[in-house]
Design a protein around this motif. Structure first.
Motif, PDB file in Angstrom:
ATOM      1  N   UNK A 116       0.710   3.589  -3.610  1.00 34.47           N
ATOM      2  CA  UNK A 116       0.043   4.566  -3.115  1.00 34.47           C
ATOM      3  C   UNK A 116      -0.031   5.916  -2.953  1.00 34.47           C
ATOM      4  N   UNK A 117       1.447   5.901  -1.889  1.00 32.95           N
ATOM      5  CA  UNK A 117       2.145   7.066  -1.071  1.00 32.95           C
ATOM      6  C   UNK A 117       3.337   7.164  -1.615  1.00 32.95           C
ATOM      7  N   UNK A 124      -5.168   7.616   4.199  1.00 32.41           N
ATOM      8  CA  UNK A 124      -3.768   8.192   4.273  1.00 32.41           C
ATOM      9  C   UNK A 124      -3.719   8.710   3.082  1.00 32.41           C
ATOM     10  N   UNK A 125      -3.987   7.614   2.109  1.00 30.16           N
ATOM     11  CA  UNK A 125      -3.972   8.973   1.051  1.00 30.16           C
ATOM     12  C   UNK A 125      -4.888  10.291   0.880  1.00 30.16           C
ATOM     13  N   UNK A 158      -3.726  12.560   2.970  1.00 26.80           N
ATOM     14  CA  UNK A 158      -2.558  13.447   2.574  1.00 26.80           C
ATOM     15  C   UNK A 158      -2.906  14.354   1.893  1.00 26.80           C
ATOM     16  N   UNK A 167       4.914  10.154   6.052  1.00 26.62           N
ATOM     17  CA  UNK A 167       3.683  10.581   5.179  1.00 26.62           C
ATOM     18  C   UNK A 167       4.116  12.076   4.640  1.00 26.62           C
ATOM     19  N   UNK A 216       4.457   6.610  10.742  1.00 28.86           N
ATOM     20  CA  UNK A 216       3.632   6.080   9.906  1.00 28.86           C
ATOM     21  C   UNK A 216       3.391   7.903   9.159  1.00 28.86           C
ATOM     22  N   UNK A 229       0.362  -0.837   0.236  1.00 27.17           N
ATOM     23  CA  UNK A 229       0.293   0.435  -0.045  1.00 27.17           C
ATOM     24  C   UNK A 229       0.740   1.397  -0.340  1.00 27.17           C
ATOM     25  N   UNK A 230       2.479   0.995   1.107  1.00 27.73           N
ATOM     26  CA  UNK A 230       2.976   2.378   0.449  1.00 27.73           C
ATOM     27  C   UNK A 230       3.171   2.988  -0.378  1.00 27.73           C
TER      28      UNK A 230
END
Lengths: 319, 275
Positions: free
Chosen positions: A275-276, B121-122, B125, B214, B210, A271-272
């Motif tokens: 998507x990130x 998270x997306x 962000x 990010x 985390x 996922x990281x």
């Protein structure tokens, strides 16, 4: 007549009081609700929506329906990574569920009795839990490093040289070794929770059984174990949720790609990267696909929680 | 007579083995951070013969560790304060307001216990960028407060529900408003439950890696966890420094924990029983 007048005058006021009470409660709830909605519930639900879009960068705008899901399950490049991550996550969870929780139960059972040094051991078992996952991961990476090999030196020293392996360098070893590191850190949690459950059991019950000649072993399985079943359920579901979401320890010990060769890649690292951070070498995130992976993780977690709710309800009804 | 003795031996044996397994890495970490590189490799387990503070001095100077600690402290303290304040207010309403709305909201809040915020998270962000908070420590606080709401409402609502009703009635008869009842009666009584909530969230927030990873790129906004990861990457071949980085991050927490261990475990156990 005067009475009718009175009630007429009173009615709006009564409503007012009632409304004002409601308003007070709403004001009490509002700050928490706002933060929770904007920074947790909202983004979680919007992720579901986002999984139906595609586009590079920070605002995927092109609606594609279920195409992301179809790609994830059918395009070989995606499918391979995705199923690899799911299987690895299941293994990672299974190691915690079996080893961490049964050791935790054993420790709790030992710590529940009264003996000298009990408080020392209680404090000690929980100590690694207070450390940062990252620090623990890095520390074990150094200790397991084959060049230094603090662990391997000990193994060689006690005549087990054939077991002095590159622990984090082999595809079939890395994931279980990382999981065991994580068990080392988190075992304090189930221990403390089991301990709370065990100390809640009445002394008389256990004393009566031991007077009747029941062994320690029998007392554990026939009396204590059934009584702490609700705690076991809670620990099981917490272990499930936490480990289906594990990231830090993998990032520290195997990098964002779950090295070697993706053998330690979990859903969260996939996922990281997707998507990130964006996959190497482009570094451009595919947010729609990332949201798809998040949504599937969400569905897996939800079904686990529902199964747990179903069984804990049924058990509660039977009692 | 034989059995209890055997049990005792078993208990001590098992727990002593685990003690070694817990202490061995921590010992290796701290003791080797005071040795030069060649001694780390030559004798990894003994006391340092060639005692050095080089690792610490260099890492402290190169890494702005003071800044990282300040950032982590600000984030943790502000987030905890807000979680306890707005969480306890909400819990009071959830426990005392009898209506379908509050029942629904209670379930809505505690559903978050089972769903990790990271999955959103997306969107977070994008939200943080829209609010122009990226690269600042302020991006972390609202997320941590939201993340703390489920456990806060869960533990605190259960606690308030168990308080005897007469207490609230007496205060109401005296003409106290809900706000006064909350701040003068409920809050002081709630201290043990607040401690449980604080401990749970403190470990999570202080150690979170985390969201800093990010949201934050800027050096000046790094937290301890993020700083450690970047410094460790930089020094991973220089073991004295790498171990100094890890020790700097671990030792303050270890000391805090050892000092407060009793309250810590008591608070956690109280929370677990309630759950």
């Amino acid at each position: 007549m005067s009475q009718a007048n009175l009630s007429k005058n009173q009615k709006p006021e009564l409503l007012n009081v009632e409304n004002r009470r409601k308003l007070t409660w709403v004001l009490f709830l509002l700050p928490a609700l706002l933060v929770y909605l904007v920074f947790m519930a909202g983004p979680l639900f919007d992720s579901l929506r986002l999984s139906l879009y595609t586009g590079k960068g920070y605002s995927p705008t092109e609606f594609v329906g279920l195409q992301n899901y179809i790609d994830l399950f059918t395009v070989p490049l995606w499918r391979e990574k995705f199923f690899n991550a799911i299987i690895n996550t299941c293994i990672f969870f299974a190691i915690h569920m079996t080893i961490q929780n049964s050791l935790g139960l054993l420790f709790a059972n030992l710590l529940a009795s009264d003996f000298k040094g009990r408080n020392f051991f209680r404090t000690l078992i929980f100590t690694p839990t207070t450390l940062s996952v990252l620090v623990v991961g890095f520390l074990w990476t150094l200790i397991l490093n084959p060049n230094w090999g603090a662990v391997n030196q000990i193994l060689t020293g006690v005549g087990l040289k054939q077991f002095a392996l590159p622990w984090l360098g082999r595809e079939n070893l890395a994931l279980p070794v990382i999981a065991l590191t994580s068990v080392w850190q988190w075992i304090g949690m189930p221990t403390v929770m089991f301990l709370a459950g065990l100390t809640g059991i009445s002394e008389e019950l256990i004393e009566a059984a031991s007077i009747d000649g029941a062994s320690e072993w029998e007392i554990f399985w026939k009396i204590k174990f059934p009584l702490i079943q609700p705690v076991i359920g809670i620990i099981a579901i917490l272990t499930f949720v936490d480990n289906f979401n594990a990231f830090d320890v993998i990032y520290a010990m195997a990098g964002a790609k779950g090295e070697p060769a993706y053998s330690a890649d979990l859903l969260a690292t996939l996922f990281y990267r997707t998507g990130i951070a964006g996959e190497h070498p482009t570094g451009i995130p595919n947010m729609g696909m990332g949201a798809t992976i998040a949504t599937i993780t969400f569905l897996i977690l939800m079904s686990g929680v529902l199964v747990w709710l179903y069984f804990s309800r049924r058990n509660a009804d039977e009692k | 007579m034989l059995r209890p003795k055997f049990n005792r031996i078993f208990t001590y044996t098992v727990l002593s083995i685990w003690t070694l397994i817990v202490l061995f890495p921590l010992w290796t970490l701290i003791i080797n951070s005071f040795k030069p590189q060649n001694e780390i490799f030559a004798s990894p387990f003994g006391f340092p013969k060639d005692f050095t503070l080089d690792g610490y001095i260099e890492v402290w100077n190169a890494g702005h560790f003071g800044r990282y600690f300040a950032n982590s402290l600000i984030v943790t303290i502000l987030s905890l304060g807000l979680i306890l304040f707005i969480g306890s207010m909400a819990a009071y309403a959830l426990a005392k307001w009898k209506s379908p709305i509050s029942n629904f909201l209670y379930i809505f809040f505690i559903a978050g216990l089972m769903i990790p915020i990271r999955l959103g998270t997306i969107d977070l962000m994008r939200l943080i960028i829209a609010l122009n908070l990226q690269n600042t420590i302020w991006s972390l606080i609202p997320v941590y407060v939201a993340m703390g709401m489920p456990i806060a409402t869960f533990v605190l609502t259960a606690f308030i529900k168990e308080l005897p009703n007469e207490m609230f009635d007496a205060a109401k008869v005296d003409g106290a408003s809900e706000w006064q009842v909350y701040s003068k009666v409920v809050l002081p009584l709630m201290r043990p439950a607040l401690a449980t909530v604080a401990i749970f969230n403190m470990i999570k927030i202080w150690n979170d890696f985390w969201f800093p990873l990010v949201f934050i790129r800027q050096e000046s906004a790094r937290t301890v966890a993020l700083g450690v990861s970047l410094l460790f990457g930089q020094y991973h071949t220089d073991w004295t420094r790498a171990l100094a980085v890890l020790s700097l991050a671990a030792i303050p927490l270890l000391i805090l924990y050892i000092l407060l261990a009793r309250e810590f475990i008591k608070g956690l156990t109280a929370g677990a029983i309630k759950g």
